[in-house]
Design a protein around this motif. Sequence first.
Motif, PDB file in Angstrom:
ATOM      1  N   LEU A 217       0.825  -1.212   0.000  1.00 58.23           N
ATOM      2  CA  LEU A 217       0.000   0.000   0.000  1.00 58.23           C
ATOM      3  C   LEU A 217       0.857   1.259   0.000  1.00 58.23           C
ATOM      4  CD1 LEU A 217      -2.806  -1.000   2.552  1.00 58.23           C
ATOM      5  CD2 LEU A 217      -2.935  -0.976   0.057  1.00 58.23           C
ATOM      6  N   SER A 218       1.969   1.220   0.696  1.00 57.55           N
ATOM      7  CA  SER A 218       2.875   2.366   0.738  1.00 57.55           C
ATOM      8  C   SER A 218       3.443   2.654  -0.647  1.00 57.55           C
ATOM      9  CB  SER A 218       4.012   2.089   1.729  1.00 57.55           C
ATOM     10  OG  SER A 218       4.920   3.171   1.767  1.00 57.55           O
ATOM     11  N   VAL A 219       3.841   1.600  -1.350  1.00 51.68           N
ATOM     12  CA  VAL A 219       4.382   1.755  -2.703  1.00 51.68           C
ATOM     13  C   VAL A 219       3.309   2.288  -3.655  1.00 51.68           C
ATOM     14  CG1 VAL A 219       5.248   0.494  -4.719  1.00 51.68           C
ATOM     15  CG2 VAL A 219       6.195   0.028  -2.453  1.00 51.68           C
ATOM     16  N   LEU A 220       2.117   1.714  -3.590  1.00 57.85           N
ATOM     17  CA  LEU A 220       1.033   2.141  -4.487  1.00 57.85           C
ATOM     18  C   LEU A 220       0.632   3.590  -4.223  1.00 57.85           C
ATOM     19  CD1 LEU A 220      -1.200  -1.071  -4.451  1.00 57.85           C
ATOM     20  CD2 LEU A 220       0.163  -0.193  -6.356  1.00 57.85           C
ATOM     21  N   LYS A 221       0.601   3.969  -2.967  1.00 55.80           N
ATOM     22  CA  LYS A 221       0.261   5.359  -2.634  1.00 55.80           C
ATOM     23  C   LYS A 221       1.285   6.322  -3.223  1.00 55.80           C
ATOM     24  CE  LYS A 221      -0.426   8.517   1.268  1.00 55.80           C
ATOM     25  NZ  LYS A 221      -0.442   8.653   2.756  1.00 55.80           N
ATOM     26  N   GLU A 222       2.555   5.984  -3.092  1.00 54.65           N
ATOM     27  CA  GLU A 222       3.604   6.865  -3.606  1.00 54.65           C
ATOM     28  C   GLU A 222       3.574   6.939  -5.125  1.00 54.65           C
ATOM     29  OE1 GLU A 222       6.591   9.629  -3.034  1.00 54.65           O
ATOM     30  OE2 GLU A 222       5.238   8.665  -1.595  1.00 54.65           O
ATOM     31  N   LEU A 223       3.338   5.802  -5.781  1.00 53.79           N
ATOM     32  CA  LEU A 223       3.254   5.802  -7.241  1.00 53.79           C
ATOM     33  C   LEU A 223       2.066   6.626  -7.714  1.00 53.79           C
ATOM     34  CD1 LEU A 223       4.051   2.049  -8.050  1.00 53.79           C
ATOM     35  CD2 LEU A 223       5.546   4.029  -8.395  1.00 53.79           C
ATOM     36  N   ARG A 224       0.971   6.557  -6.958  1.00 49.61           N
ATOM     37  CA  ARG A 224      -0.223   7.322  -7.323  1.00 49.61           C
ATOM     38  C   ARG A 224       0.044   8.822  -7.164  1.00 49.61           C
ATOM     39  NH1 ARG A 224      -3.333   4.634  -4.452  1.00 49.61           N
ATOM     40  NH2 ARG A 224      -3.535   5.991  -2.639  1.00 49.61           N
ATOM     41  N   ILE A 225       0.723   9.203  -6.094  1.00 49.87           N
ATOM     42  CA  ILE A 225       1.061  10.613  -5.873  1.00 49.87           C
ATOM     43  C   ILE A 225       1.986  11.110  -6.978  1.00 49.87           C
ATOM     44  CG2 ILE A 225       2.303  12.203  -4.347  1.00 49.87           C
ATOM     45  CD1 ILE A 225       1.311  10.519  -1.989  1.00 49.87           C
ATOM     46  N   MET A 226       2.946  10.279  -7.355  1.00 44.26           N
ATOM     47  CA  MET A 226       3.908  10.643  -8.400  1.00 44.26           C
ATOM     48  C   MET A 226       3.287  10.608  -9.795  1.00 44.26           C
ATOM     49  SD  MET A 226       7.141   8.367  -7.028  1.00 44.26           S
ATOM     50  CE  MET A 226       8.144   8.702  -8.476  1.00 44.26           C
ATOM     51  N   GLU A 227       2.069  10.000  -9.881  1.00 47.65           N
ATOM     52  CA  GLU A 227       1.431   9.760 -11.181  1.00 47.65           C
ATOM     53  C   GLU A 227       2.384   8.987 -12.099  1.00 47.65           C
ATOM     54  OE1 GLU A 227      -0.051  13.395 -12.794  1.00 47.65           O
ATOM     55  OE2 GLU A 227      -1.624  13.583 -11.288  1.00 47.65           O
ATOM     56  N   HIS A 228       3.031   7.989 -11.494  1.00 45.85           N
ATOM     57  CA  HIS A 228       4.008   7.181 -12.224  1.00 45.85           C
ATOM     58  C   HIS A 228       3.298   6.277 -13.238  1.00 45.85           C
ATOM     59  CE1 HIS A 228       7.488   4.661 -13.034  1.00 45.85           C
ATOM     60  NE2 HIS A 228       8.234   5.494 -12.326  1.00 45.85           N
ATOM     61  N   PRO A 229       3.846   6.136 -14.434  1.00 45.58           N
ATOM     62  CA  PRO A 229       3.172   5.334 -15.480  1.00 45.58           C
ATOM     63  C   PRO A 229       3.023   3.847 -15.162  1.00 45.58           C
ATOM     64  CG  PRO A 229       5.381   6.019 -16.183  1.00 45.58           C
ATOM     65  CD  PRO A 229       5.054   6.803 -14.952  1.00 45.58           C
ATOM     66  N   VAL A 230       3.790   3.317 -14.196  1.00 43.57           N
ATOM     67  CA  VAL A 230       3.677   1.885 -13.890  1.00 43.57           C
ATOM     68  C   VAL A 230       2.696   1.628 -12.743  1.00 43.57           C
ATOM     69  CG1 VAL A 230       6.045   1.476 -14.672  1.00 43.57           C
ATOM     70  CG2 VAL A 230       5.596   1.819 -12.229  1.00 43.57           C
TER      71      VAL A 230
ATOM     72  N   GLN B 280      -2.582 -10.271  -7.440  1.00 44.83           N
ATOM     73  CA  GLN B 280      -2.277 -11.701  -7.592  1.00 44.83           C
ATOM     74  C   GLN B 280      -1.372 -12.231  -6.486  1.00 44.83           C
ATOM     75  OE1 GLN B 280      -0.800 -12.341 -11.659  1.00 44.83           O
ATOM     76  NE2 GLN B 280      -1.649 -10.350 -12.212  1.00 44.83           N
ATOM     77  N   GLU B 281      -0.828 -11.336  -5.665  1.00 46.46           N
ATOM     78  CA  GLU B 281       0.119 -11.747  -4.640  1.00 46.46           C
ATOM     79  C   GLU B 281      -0.579 -12.029  -3.312  1.00 46.46           C
ATOM     80  OE1 GLU B 281       3.199 -12.454  -4.896  1.00 46.46           O
ATOM     81  OE2 GLU B 281       3.686 -11.682  -6.904  1.00 46.46           O
ATOM     82  N   GLU B 282      -0.247 -13.151  -2.725  1.00 40.24           N
ATOM     83  CA  GLU B 282      -0.851 -13.530  -1.453  1.00 40.24           C
ATOM     84  C   GLU B 282      -0.519 -12.521  -0.362  1.00 40.24           C
ATOM     85  OE1 GLU B 282      -0.799 -17.336   1.672  1.00 40.24           O
ATOM     86  OE2 GLU B 282       0.231 -17.449  -0.271  1.00 40.24           O
ATOM     87  N   SER B 283       0.693 -11.971  -0.398  1.00 41.91           N
ATOM     88  CA  SER B 283       1.119 -11.027   0.638  1.00 41.91           C
ATOM     89  C   SER B 283       0.327  -9.725   0.609  1.00 41.91           C
ATOM     90  CB  SER B 283       2.610 -10.711   0.475  1.00 41.91           C
ATOM     91  OG  SER B 283       2.877 -10.145  -0.797  1.00 41.91           O
ATOM     92  N   PHE B 284      -0.347  -9.452  -0.501  1.00 41.93           N
ATOM     93  CA  PHE B 284      -1.129  -8.222  -0.616  1.00 41.93           C
ATOM     94  C   PHE B 284      -2.439  -8.304   0.152  1.00 41.93           C
ATOM     95  CE2 PHE B 284      -3.908  -5.315  -3.268  1.00 41.93           C
ATOM     96  CZ  PHE B 284      -3.344  -4.147  -2.779  1.00 41.93           C
ATOM     97  N   GLU B 285      -2.914  -9.527   0.385  1.00 46.44           N
ATOM     98  CA  GLU B 285      -4.164  -9.739   1.126  1.00 46.44           C
ATOM     99  C   GLU B 285      -5.294  -8.910   0.523  1.00 46.44           C
ATOM    100  OE1 GLU B 285      -3.315  -8.796   5.171  1.00 46.44           O
ATOM    101  OE2 GLU B 285      -1.831 -10.385   5.412  1.00 46.44           O
ATOM    102  N   VAL B 286      -5.573  -9.150  -0.732  1.00 48.44           N
ATOM    103  CA  VAL B 286      -6.502  -8.335  -1.505  1.00 48.44           C
ATOM    104  C   VAL B 286      -7.911  -8.326  -0.909  1.00 48.44           C
ATOM    105  CG1 VAL B 286      -7.098 -10.254  -3.044  1.00 48.44           C
ATOM    106  CG2 VAL B 286      -7.352  -7.900  -3.851  1.00 48.44           C
TER     107      VAL B 286
END
Length: 409
Positions: A135-148, A158-164
Amino acid sequence: MMGTYCNNNLVCNLYYPHYSIINRGVLSRRNSSCQNPIYFGFHKHRFGSVLAGIGMEEVVKEVNGENERRFRWIEVGKKVTIEQRQAISELPFRMSNRSKALMRQIICFSAEKGTISDLLESWVRIMNPIRADWLSVLKELRIMEHPVYLEVAKHALQEESFEVNIRDYTKIIHYYGKHNLLEDAENFLTLMKEMGFIYDQVILTTMVHMYSKAGHHDRAKEYFEEIKLLGEPLDKRSYGAMIMAYIRAGMPEEGENLLQEMETQEITAGSEVYKALLRAYSLIGNAEGAQRVFDAIQLAGITPNDKMCSLVVNAYAMTGQSQKALIAFENMRKASFKPTDKCIASVLVAYEKEGKINTALEFLLDLEKDGIVVGEEASAVLAKWFRKLGVVEEVELVLRDFATSHQIS
């Protein structure tokens, strides 16, 4: 040597939880059938440089039983651009080391290294992230408006560690809507259904909002009706999204009907919804509709601001109702709002439509006495009106004489 060994183990545990160090900087896989040690080379680097993540050159490799490399993680080295170094330095201080390690890789990512999917798989195997790291990574990418951002978000599902959970899917649909990717959003919604997720009010409201912004009020209405079929009370967000869809479609009356439906259920819409509906009526010159919405704003306990008052003045001006426009204007001043030049221009437009030149001049003189100076927009209305009358010079003389006498007094 013992101190160095302890520090190295600490760093290894921090960055590579699945590995341990044996015999002077050799890294081996914990609980693994792999017998081949991995030379980590800690003796070449200082402990501080590992934590900083800049200038690191160590390589971590994992091999399978056939001694084939499955993936490779290479920390960012010295060859980083000024922009990349700046972006790395701006990562949040409280971000976990695991998240920072991945962010450094993404910031410095290039196609020669492989794919983002390969990078994420390596990160998961080496660093064993938890949901908070994702979640920390996704939040930062969203703030940066990063293309990935989208690619990382979809991989995380798809990752178990994400606990979707279902809200993670909602965020991706919201992303599609924000970038007007309607077909992708529909496909993703279908994928959710195939994976066993049941649509709820939040997801369907997101779809209403998406089609509202795109100007497809018919599709927005379809999803709005689906929300009703859930059998749950509609909330202000669902109503608000559909009202905005009607407003964007040029159907403020339909939006007002929903607003009244909300009032019967004692649900108060957001001030932005009231303002949007008021503006819609004002721009088309529907003074009665604008006044109804303005009254509803006050009944809802929302204090009108100067922009809302100006919209009511403009609505009456559009229909040439100068007396009501003036009353709305004076009410605005009584509420201690300083009238804008645009608002003054609206009153003048109302007077022009009724041909009340003398009343308009008296209105301007009263403003002048109160220290309110006519600006560019109101002056433009006057100039256009006077040119039609062919009395530009005469009016200029009158206004100049008044200004002179006012200064003397």
